[in-house]
Design a protein around this motif. Structure first.
Motif, mmCIF file in Angstrom:
data_model
loop_
_atom_site.group_PDB
_atom_site.id
_atom_site.type_symbol
_atom_site.label_atom_id
_atom_site.label_comp_id
_atom_site.label_asym_id
_atom_site.label_seq_id
_atom_site.Cartn_x
_atom_site.Cartn_y
_atom_site.Cartn_z
ATOM 1 N N ASP A 178 39.472 41.382 42.984
ATOM 2 C CA ASP A 178 39.751 40.228 42.124
ATOM 3 C C ASP A 178 40.087 40.665 40.704
ATOM 4 O O ASP A 178 41.005 40.131 40.074
ATOM 5 C CB ASP A 178 38.544 39.278 42.094
ATOM 6 N N GLN A 179 39.339 41.622 40.194
ATOM 7 C CA GLN A 179 39.609 42.146 38.853
ATOM 8 C C GLN A 179 41.021 42.709 38.786
ATOM 9 O O GLN A 179 41.754 42.500 37.807
ATOM 10 C CB GLN A 179 38.604 43.248 38.502
ATOM 11 N N SER A 180 41.429 43.411 39.812
ATOM 12 C CA SER A 180 42.767 43.997 39.855
ATOM 13 C C SER A 180 43.839 42.906 39.879
ATOM 14 O O SER A 180 44.864 43.020 39.191
ATOM 15 C CB SER A 180 42.896 44.901 41.080
ATOM 16 N N SER B 84 46.627 30.116 39.904
ATOM 17 C CA SER B 84 46.100 31.238 40.683
ATOM 18 C C SER B 84 45.041 31.983 39.885
ATOM 19 O O SER B 84 44.010 32.400 40.421
ATOM 20 C CB SER B 84 47.229 32.196 41.074
ATOM 21 N N ARG B 85 45.295 32.139 38.592
ATOM 22 C CA ARG B 85 44.330 32.824 37.722
ATOM 23 C C ARG B 85 43.006 32.071 37.675
ATOM 24 O O ARG B 85 41.928 32.663 37.785
ATOM 25 C CB ARG B 85 44.911 32.989 36.320
ATOM 26 N N THR C 89 37.813 38.976 49.636
ATOM 27 C CA THR C 89 38.134 40.050 48.700
ATOM 28 C C THR C 89 36.863 40.518 48.009
ATOM 29 O O THR C 89 35.849 39.802 47.981
ATOM 30 C CB THR C 89 39.131 39.583 47.623
ATOM 31 N N THR C 90 36.915 41.694 47.421
ATOM 32 C CA THR C 90 35.790 42.219 46.655
ATOM 33 C C THR C 90 35.960 41.852 45.184
ATOM 34 O O THR C 90 37.044 41.442 44.746
ATOM 35 C CB THR C 90 35.700 43.743 46.781
ATOM 36 N N LEU D 104 35.717 35.137 41.384
ATOM 37 C CA LEU D 104 35.053 36.331 40.874
ATOM 38 C C LEU D 104 33.710 35.971 40.225
ATOM 39 O O LEU D 104 32.713 36.683 40.415
ATOM 40 C CB LEU D 104 35.956 37.034 39.860
ATOM 41 N N ALA D 105 33.676 34.883 39.475
ATOM 42 C CA ALA D 105 32.439 34.472 38.807
ATOM 43 C C ALA D 105 31.346 34.166 39.829
ATOM 44 O O ALA D 105 30.172 34.504 39.619
ATOM 45 C CB ALA D 105 32.700 33.248 37.928
#
Length: 576
Positions: free
Chosen positions: A448-450, A461-462, A443-444, A469-470
């Motif tokens: 991930d932000q979405s 999951s969060r 994923t981009t 993402l980090a």
């Protein structure tokens, strides 16, 4: 408060599985141990192995349903008993209380104003669960005969915790009652949550953690059932995977090093009440006072009445926080991503590069880190990349001649490049390597932000997506930094700028700077256990199977130093 533990037992036809025979269970345990002790899978097959191990574990968990020890009431019900017990045993309890801080969970709330550096909390040794107290407990006979327990204090603490939890007369019950009944470490993740980490730099540690836990459980299940020295252990009647997972998570989220009673060495400990403190950025403010034989904590900053009291767990990455603590720290100034680099032994210049690296105290192949801060690389990684990108003539220049030591001395110093071409090569390598690593994610960052904006996302999951993402954000910064540095040095080369040269008079500059990038690599203390060196372990042990132990061996080795003559040890007590 009169609360007692109860053991739920399975009953056929009640929704749980039929009672399983000891032979059937031992066969499953043996199969699990064999699977977890087999050779490491080929590269790319780790997930497949994880699925197989998890499948066996789930079979065992299903047959053990309802057999674990649980306590009546909620965790919060036991906090008054914890405070009373602490006060009765000489701990300080007049400056704080235990309170619920929502998303951060339970923590300590100030009941009065506390000044920065004020001593507000101390916990006597007799309250702490340690490897030494385990040796003096019902676990002692088995500890004396099992080399795994002797080598791995964290495993000893986990079994010590389980034995005391099953003992109605244990002096530590007020503390044990106050512990969470479940944790948010990856050991508690659903398979789909773990799957979200595929492609990340942290996933191998997550899979290894699960494999090592399963292996440890299977090993000790068999040991408890068959070893004569384990005949009196309360675990003999009921020792489930869920029990061990709980104990492992309790220890790895709370264990710390303290001095032994005679102060001659360090031992692992669980420190009641103090381990309720949550983490924030800052400095280590906890130490051990040998004279008074107690753990002591001074305030990290000024706290007003009713404010939460924080401590600093240490310079841990978010991967470490997620894997070993079960939380993600949003403002982590010490976040980093592990990156494994090495000089290929098939390379023509391997011997020369390995020799230069050896003189600088750097292995030819090891794990480094890309940092969230600028510059993204440490002095050690800068030195490695410079050698990695050297030509044959440059290598000779660092191996031969009168000023070789001086040249080695500057390898990790950003102000003294080997050559403009070498700088261009190393920053190009970093830019490209980080960009290639980014392509391994499914994923981009935007995706991930979405996903994180979805209100129905589970906590586990969060955590997995936040960590994923980090990592990407650090790699993106590293790639951008590499590009900027490459362009900078290309401009220097095009302008024909003179190359800075090291002079004897520069020794003062090197020794008195605050900038990490300017420190001479051979004088600089390596900042991470994981960066540039491996934590020693019993690789010959079938129990460890040549991997880092589940939680203790992955934990940072904690620095310990003594100051003055007052018998006080200050140690990096690292995590809750």
């Amino acid at each position: 408060m009169g609360k007692k533990s109860r053991v739920k037992t399975q009953k056929s036809g009640s929704g749980a599985s039929a009672v399983v025979s000891p032979k059937e269970m031992m066969n499953l345990i043996s199969e699990l141990l064999q699977k977890c002790s087999s050779a490491a899978p080929p590269a790319g097959k780790e997930w497949e192995e994880y699925i197989q191990i998890r499948g066996l574990v789930e079979k065992i968990r299903k047959k053990q349903k309802g057999m674990s020890i649980v306590f009546d009431g909620s965790r919060e019900d036991y906090f008054p008993d914890l405070m009373s017990w602490a006060q009765e045993n000489g701990a300080s309890c007049d400056s704080f209380t235990v309170a619920d801080f929502g998303p951060e969970g339970y923590g300590l709330r100030a009941t009065r104003d506390i000044k920065a550096e004020e001593l507000f909390l101390w916990i006597p040794r007799k309250m702490q669960m340690t490897v030494e107290s385990a040796q003096n407990s019902v676990l002692g006979p088995l500890y004396g005969q099992d080399r795994i327990l002797q080598a791995m204090g964290n495993v000893t603490l986990a079994l010590h915790l389980l034995c005391e939890r099953a003992n109605p007369a244990s002096s530590w019950l007020p503390y044990i009652h106050s512990l969470p009944q479940e944790y948010d470490t990856p050991l508690y993740y659903q398979q789909e949550d773990v799957q979200l980490l595929l492609g990340t730099q942290a996933v191998q540690d997550v899979l290894s953690q699960y494999k090592n836990t399963a292996r440890q459980y299977a090993y000790f299940y068999k040991l408890v059932q068959t070893h004569p020295a384990a005949s009196k252990l309360p675990l003999k009647d009921s020792f489930t995977f869920d029990d061990y997972r709980w104990a492992v998570s309790s220890v790895m989220t709370r264990q710390n090093q303290i001095p032994t009673e005679d102060g001659s060495r360090v031992t692992l400990a669980l420190i009641p009440l103090w381990d309720m403190c949550n983490h924030t950025n800052g400095l280590i403010t906890t130490g051990y006072n040998l004279e008074d034989d107690r753990c002591e904590c001074v305030a990290l900053q000024d706290y007003k009445e009713n404010e939460q009291i924080y401590i600093f767990y240490g310079t841990r990455s978010n991967a470490e926080f997620v894997i070993h603590n079960g939380f993600f720290f949003q403002d982590n100034a010490h976040d980093r991503v592990k990156i494994k680099l090495g000089v290929s032994k098939s390379e023509r210049l391997y011997a020369m590069k390995a020799e230069v690296l050896a003189r600088a105290g750097i292995p030819a192949s090891c794990i480094f880190a890309l940092h969230c801060s600028e510059p993204p690389i440490s002095a050690q990684l800068l030195a490695f990349l410079r050698v990695f990108c050297m030509t044959e003539e440059e290598l000779k220049d660092y191996l031969l001649g009168d000023r070789v030591i001086n040249k080695i001395f500057t390898l990790g110093n950003s102000e003294f490049p080997v050559s403009w071409d070498n700088e261009i090569k190393l920053w190009t390598f970093l830019e490209t390597r980080a960009a290639l690593l980014l392509k391994t994610y499914k994923t981009t960052s935007e995706e991930d932000q979405s996903m994180l904006e979805k209100p129905d996302l589970s906590l586990h999951s969060r955590l997995a997506i936040q960590l994923r993402l980090a990592e990407k954000q650090i790699l993106e910064k590293a790639s951008a930094s590499g590009r900027a540095k490459r362009l900078h040095f290309q401009k220097k080369q095009e302008e024909g700028a003179l190359l800075p040269r090291y002079e004897e008079s520069d020794i003062a500059l090197l020794e008195n700077t605050d900038s990490d990038a300017k420190l001479p690599i051979i004088l600089r203390k390596l900042e991470e256990v994981e960066e540039g060196q491996e934590i020693p372990m019993e690789e010959h042990s079938p129990f460890l199977n040549g991997e880092k132990a589940l939680y203790g061996m992955s934990m940072e080795l904690l620095s310990l130093y003594r100051t003055g003559l007052n018998g006080r040890w200050f140690c990096f007590l690292n995590e809750k």
